[in-house]
Design a protein around this motif. Structure first.
Motif, PDB file in Angstrom:
ATOM      1  N   GLY A 100       7.592 -36.983 -52.584  1.00 24.88           N
ATOM      2  CA  GLY A 100       6.356 -36.623 -51.913  1.00 24.88           C
ATOM      3  C   GLY A 100       5.699 -35.369 -52.459  1.00 24.88           C
ATOM      4  N   TYR A 101       6.494 -34.460 -53.029  1.00 23.96           N
ATOM      5  CA  TYR A 101       5.902 -33.183 -53.424  1.00 23.96           C
ATOM      6  C   TYR A 101       5.174 -33.266 -54.751  1.00 23.96           C
ATOM      7  N   LEU A 102       5.351 -34.363 -55.466  1.00 26.44           N
ATOM      8  CA  LEU A 102       4.658 -34.496 -56.750  1.00 26.44           C
ATOM      9  C   LEU A 102       3.610 -35.600 -56.686  1.00 26.44           C
ATOM     10  N   GLN A 158       1.757 -37.336 -54.307  1.00 29.52           N
ATOM     11  CA  GLN A 158       1.139 -37.539 -53.006  1.00 29.52           C
ATOM     12  C   GLN A 158       0.166 -38.710 -53.096  1.00 29.52           C
ATOM     13  N   ASP A 174      -2.221 -39.214 -51.100  1.00 29.04           N
ATOM     14  CA  ASP A 174      -3.517 -38.858 -50.511  1.00 29.04           C
ATOM     15  C   ASP A 174      -4.306 -37.877 -51.371  1.00 29.04           C
ATOM     16  N   TYR A 230       0.723 -29.134 -52.330  1.00 20.96           N
ATOM     17  CA  TYR A 230       0.996 -29.453 -50.920  1.00 20.96           C
ATOM     18  C   TYR A 230       1.848 -30.700 -50.879  1.00 20.96           C
ATOM     19  N   GLN A 231       2.514 -30.945 -49.801  1.00 23.72           N
ATOM     20  CA  GLN A 231       3.275 -32.168 -49.572  1.00 23.72           C
ATOM     21  C   GLN A 231       3.792 -32.184 -48.149  1.00 23.72           C
ATOM     22  N   PRO A 232       4.162 -33.366 -47.648  1.00 28.62           N
ATOM     23  CA  PRO A 232       4.909 -33.401 -46.393  1.00 28.62           C
ATOM     24  C   PRO A 232       6.385 -33.202 -46.717  1.00 28.62           C
ATOM     25  N   ASN A 245       1.716 -32.628 -44.036  1.00 28.05           N
ATOM     26  CA  ASN A 245       1.293 -31.914 -45.243  1.00 28.05           C
ATOM     27  C   ASN A 245       1.116 -30.413 -45.037  1.00 28.05           C
TER      28      ASN A 245
END
Lengths: 502, 502
Positions: free
Chosen positions: A341-343, A345, A347, B464-466, B472
Motif C-alpha cells: 500500500g505504501y508504494l 496506492q 487512489d 501517503y498510504q493507509p 491514508n
C-alpha cells in the motif's frame, strides 16, 4: 588546484557550494574524457595487472582503506585517477575477454544522465519519462521477436541470470499459480530442461526457486553445442515415466562458450506436444534479431513464451541492461505482485497501470532503460544492425584466418553461428606429439599460461575454459565496435609470440 | 552547434572521432551541471507533472518513439534536456517522497566514473580495484555491525528486496543444504516470520523461493509498529504444533512506513531458544549504525545471522547500493555456487578467491561499490554520522512542530525512532466531525487529494498510504542533506494551503 582546501562539505547543497561543485565535476570529467580517449588508443595497454596483495598493500599512495576522517577533494580526484589506472579498459579495441565489451559514447552519456537523475523505476510518480521509455522499448523488442502487435509483458532486470530466473518463476506461476501462496508442496515434482551448454543461471534459478538443481535436466547437444531435439523428447518421456512433471524448456540462442543457437522451432514443436513452457535465453544472441542477415538463427523465437535478451552484451549497451520479455500480458504482475500500500496506492491521480514496480522481484529498481533508449534514438534500428553484422563479419575473418593455419585446431567445425570462435593454439612442442593423456594435459595448460602472460604484459585479453571433454581452449568473442581486422591479427600474433616456446 | 551535422557514427571509435566525442560529452555535461544547479535551487519546481497520455502524445517535439533511422547528436542533446525537464528532481530540497532522496555530488561523480569504466563485478580479472573495494567496504560494515574482526561474508545486490531474498536463501541452505540440489521436497514444511509492518520483500521472497507467501507468518506489533516478542514466541509454538518447522525470523530495523525498530535482542533470545536464523532488515535503518547517538536503536544486531543494509537510502548514496551481510564465512558461495568453468577457472595466475561472482544469484553484476567507497573516502565515517544525525534532528523538528498543532493528528505517539513522521492533516471541514465511518472515509481521501495537487503544482512531494486500520496518512521521511527547517516549514504551509478547503 583550488580543491586542495575543499572538502565534500563545501559542495552543494552547501552555501556558496555552486562554484566548487562545478569545478569538481569538471575536473572529474576531464579525468574521464582523458580515460575515454586512451581507451580507444592502441598504444595504451588494456590493463596494468597487479595481484590482490599488491593493490591491498597500496600502490604509490593509492590507499583502498576507509577512514573516519574525510579526504580533500583533490585527494578524491587522485583516487579516481588511480582507480582507472589499475582497472581494465573493457572498451579497448583489444579487450576480447567477455561477451560485454566496448565503450559506446552515447550509452555512456546516457548513464551519466541516469545517475544525475538518480531515480527509481518503481512508480510513474517518480520516473514518468523512464517508465514510458521502458514500455515503448519493450514493445519494440517484442515486435522484433514477432509477437503480434508487440503485445505482451516484460521488464528490465539486473542481468541475464535474473531474467532467466523470472522465466522459471512465471512458468511455474502459469501452470501452478497456487505455489505463490502455498509453496512448492502445492505442485508435483517438477523438472526443467536446458542444454548442457546453456548458461548456469538456469540451474541457479532451479536451486534458488526450490526446484533443486538436480531437477534441472541437461540436454545433450551435437558437436557444435546445439540441443538435439530427440534427446529433449526422450528425456521428457523418461521424466514422466519416473513420475516427474516436465514444466519448462530453455532453448539457448547464442550459448556462452560455443555461441550455438538451439533449433527453436523443433524444440517448440515438442513443447507444444507436451504442453511445456518454452523460454529462449537470448541474453547473448538476442541482438541478432536486429539484423536482417542473421535473425534467421532465431527462427521460431516468436513461439516462445518468454525471452531473455541483454542489450548490454551483443548490442554494446553499457552494463547493466537485460530484458525479460513475456508473451502473456499481466502474468508478471500476477506472479510477483504483493500490492504494498505504501508504494502502489490505487487512489493516485494518474493511471496507476504505469506503476510497474509490483511486477518485479525487486522493490527499488535502477534505471537501465535510458542509455538503451538513447542509443536506439542515436543509431536507429539500422545502427544496431550494422553493429551486429560488423561483429559477425569480424569473427568470420578470424575463423577464416586460423581454420587452416599451422598450430591451430578448431574446437568444432564450420563457420560459427555467433561471434564465438573456439580454438586451441598448439605450441610447436606439442604439434608432433601423438594424441593421448600426456598431450591433453599439456594442452590444457597452454591457454592459461598464454592468458597469464597476456595479462602481465597487458596487451590484450581473451577468455579460455574447458568444456565437457575438451581441455582448455580459447573462446574469442567480438562485441566491440572498436575492434578491426588489425586487432584480430594482433591477437593471433600475440598468442603465437607468447605461446611458441611453451 | 557543430553537432547538427554529426551522428553517433562520427564518435569514437570512428576515425577523427576524438574531437566530436569530447565536444558531445562536454555539451552533455553542461546539460547535467545545469540540472544539478537547478536541483538545489528552491525557485525550481520539484517536477513538471504530465499524465502518461500527454507524454506519449509528445510534448513540444519530445518524441519517445524509436525509429529505424538515426537522429543527429544535436537532437540527442535536445532529447536529454527534455528527459530531465519532464522528470522528477529527487535531489530537490523539497522532495520528501521516498526513502532514497538527495543528490550527493561525490556519489554522482563516482557513478560517472563507474559507467566510464563499464565493467562487471564477477571476476577480479576484469574488476580488480572494484572487487577489492567491495571486500574492504563489506568488512567495515561488518565491523560496524559488531561481528568480531569484521569477519563474515557479503555482497552488494540490486536492492534491498534482493538482499532480503538472499537472507532467506542462505538460511534455508544453512539448515537444509540438500534443498539446493533436491528442491523443497527435501525439507519439511518451513515457515518464516516477519512483522506485519515489515517490507513486502520478505513475503515476495517466500513466494519466489518456493515457501509460499502463506508460510510467511506475520507478527503483531505494538502501536508504534514494533514486533511484540511474545507474539513471535506464541506463533513459533503454534506453528510447531501444527507440524510446521520454523526456520527464519526477520527483524526490521527501520520499518518502511513507521520507521520502527524491532527489539532485536529480545527477538534474538527467542531465535537462540528455538534455533532459528535471525535476519535484520536494516535496508532503511542500517545507516544509523554510523551514528554514535542513534546506533543503540539497533542494539543486538551483532547477534543476527544476516543483515540487509542499503547505503542508497539513509546514507544518500546514489541508487543502487544495497548490501547483504552474513556472519558465517563461505555460506554465500556454498548456497549459490555452480562453478561455471568459463568464468571461474581454477587455473588462473592470481588468487581466485577474489573471483566473487559465483556467490551471487546474478552472473553479470553492476559495480555498485565505487560511489559508496568514494563517498566514504570523501566524508569519512564522521561525515555519514553527521548526515544521519542531521536528518533525524530535522524529523524531530517536524514532529515537534506538528504534534500539538491544530489540524494535525499523529498516527502514533512519541518521538519517532527514525526520520519517519506519520500524521494526518485534518481539514477544517472535518475537525468538528465526530469519529465514525463517514469521517474516516472523508479523511481517507484527504492525503491523495493534497498529494495530487502538490504534484500538479510541482512544489513538493511527500508519500501517503493507509496502514492496517489507519486510513491514508502522510509519511514524511528525511534522507536528503539539502533539506532544512525552512523546507519542513514549506511542506506544512503547502499541506495547509492545498488542504484547507477540502
Amino acid at each position: 588546484s583550488l580543491l586542495i582546501c575543499f572538502y565534500s562539505t563545501d559542495l552543494l547543497p552547501a552555501k556558496n557550494g555552486e562554484e566548487p561543485t562545478i569545478q569538481f565535476l569538471l575536473e572529474m570529467v576531464d579525468i574521464l574524457t582523458t580515460y575515454v580517449k586512451k581507451t580507444f588508443d592502441r598504444s595504451t595497454k588494456v590493463l596494468d595487472f597487479h595481484h590482490p596483495h599488491q593493490l591491498l598493500e597500496g600502490m604509490e599512495g593509492f590507499n583502498l582503506e576507509l577512514s573516519d576522517q574525510p579526504e580533500s577533494l583533490e585527494q578524491i580526484l587522485v583516487d579516481c585517477r588511480d582507480t582507472l589506472k589499475y582497472g581494465v579498459r573493457t572498451g579497448h579495441p583489444r579487450f576480447f575477454n567477455q561477451l560485454s565489451s566496448g565503450l559506446d559514447i552515447i550509452g555512456l552519456a546516457g548513464e551519466w544522465l541516469t545517475s544525475t537523475a538518480n531515480t527509481n523505476m518503481f512508480t510513474y510518480e517518480i520516473a514518468p519519462v523512464f517508465v514510458l521509455m521502458e514500455q515503448l522499448t519493450l514493445k519494440k523488442m517484442r515486435e522484433m521477436i514477432g509477437w503480434p502487435n508487440g503485445e505482451g509483458d516484460g521488464i528490465f532486470s539486473p542481468g541475464g541470470a535474473i531474467s532467466n530466473m523470472y522465466s522459471v518463476m512465471i512458468a511455474r506461476y502459469k501452470y501452478y499459480p497456487e505455489v505463490k501462496t502455498k509453496g512448492m508442496s502445492a505442485a508435483p515434482r517438477l523438472v526443467l530442461f536446458t542444454s548442457e551448454h546453456s548458461h548456469y543461471s538456469i540451474k541457479k534459478a532451479g536451486a534458488a526457486l526450490g526446484f533443486g538443481s538436480e531437477n534441472v535436466i541437461l540436454l545433450s547437444t551435437d558437436e557444435r553445442g546445439r540441443v538435439i531435439p530427440a534427446d529433449l523428447e526422450a528425456k521428457i518421456i523418461d521424466a514422466k515415466q519416473k513420475g516427474y512433471v516436465p514444466l519448462f524448456v530453455n532453448a539457448t540462442a547464442g550459448s556462452t562458450v560455443y555461441g550455438a543457437f538451439d533449433p527453436i522451432n523443433e524444440i517448440a514443436d515438442i513443447c507444444e506436444k507436451y504442453n511445456l513452457w518454452l523460454h529462449v535465453d537470448g541474453a547473448w544472441g538476442g541482438g541478432l534479431l536486429m539484423s536482417r542477415k542473421h535473425r534467421h538463427k532465431l527462427n521460431g523465437v516468436e513461439r516462445a513464451n518468454s525471452v531473455t535478451w541483454n542489450p548490454h552484451k551483443m548490442m554494446g549497451v553499457p552494463l547493466q541492461c537485460s530484458a525479460i520479455l513475456v508473451r502473456e500480458k499481466g502474468i508478471l504482475a500476477g506472479c510477483n505482485s504483493m500490492c504494498a500500500g505504501y508504494l502502489f496506492q490505487p487512489d493516485k491521480q494518474y493511471d496507476v497501470n504505469y506503476d510497474t514496480g509490483d511486477k518485479a522481484i525487486q522493490c527499488g529498481r535502477h534505471v537501465d532503460i535510458f542509455k538503451f533508449w538513447l542509443m536506439w534514438k542515436a543509431k536507429g534500428t539500422i545502427g544496431f544492425e550494422q553493429h551486429i553484422d560488423r561483429c559477425l563479419d569480424l569473427s568470420q575473418y578470424l575463423y577464416n584466418k586460423i581454420k587452416n593455419r599451422e598450430g591451430y585446431q578448431m574446437v568444432f567445425d564450420g563457420v560459427p553461428q555467433h561471434t564465438n570462435v573456439c580454438f586451441w593454439y598448439i605450441p610447436p612442442s606439442l604439434r608432433d606429439m601423438p594424441d593421448g593423456e600426456e598431450r591433453r594435459e599439456k594442452l590444457h595448460r597452454v591457454a592459461p599460461k598464454i592468458k597469464a602472460m597476456m595479462m602481465e604484459s597487458g596487451t590484450t585479453m581473451v577468455g579460455y575454459q574447458p568444456q565437457g571433454k575438451n581441455v582448455n581452449f580459447f573462446r574469442m568473442v567480438v562485441s566491440n565496435l572498436a575492434a578491426t581486422q588489425s586487432d584480430i591479427d594482433f591477437l593471433i600474433d600475440e598468442i603465437e609470440r607468447l605461446g611458441r616456446d611453451l
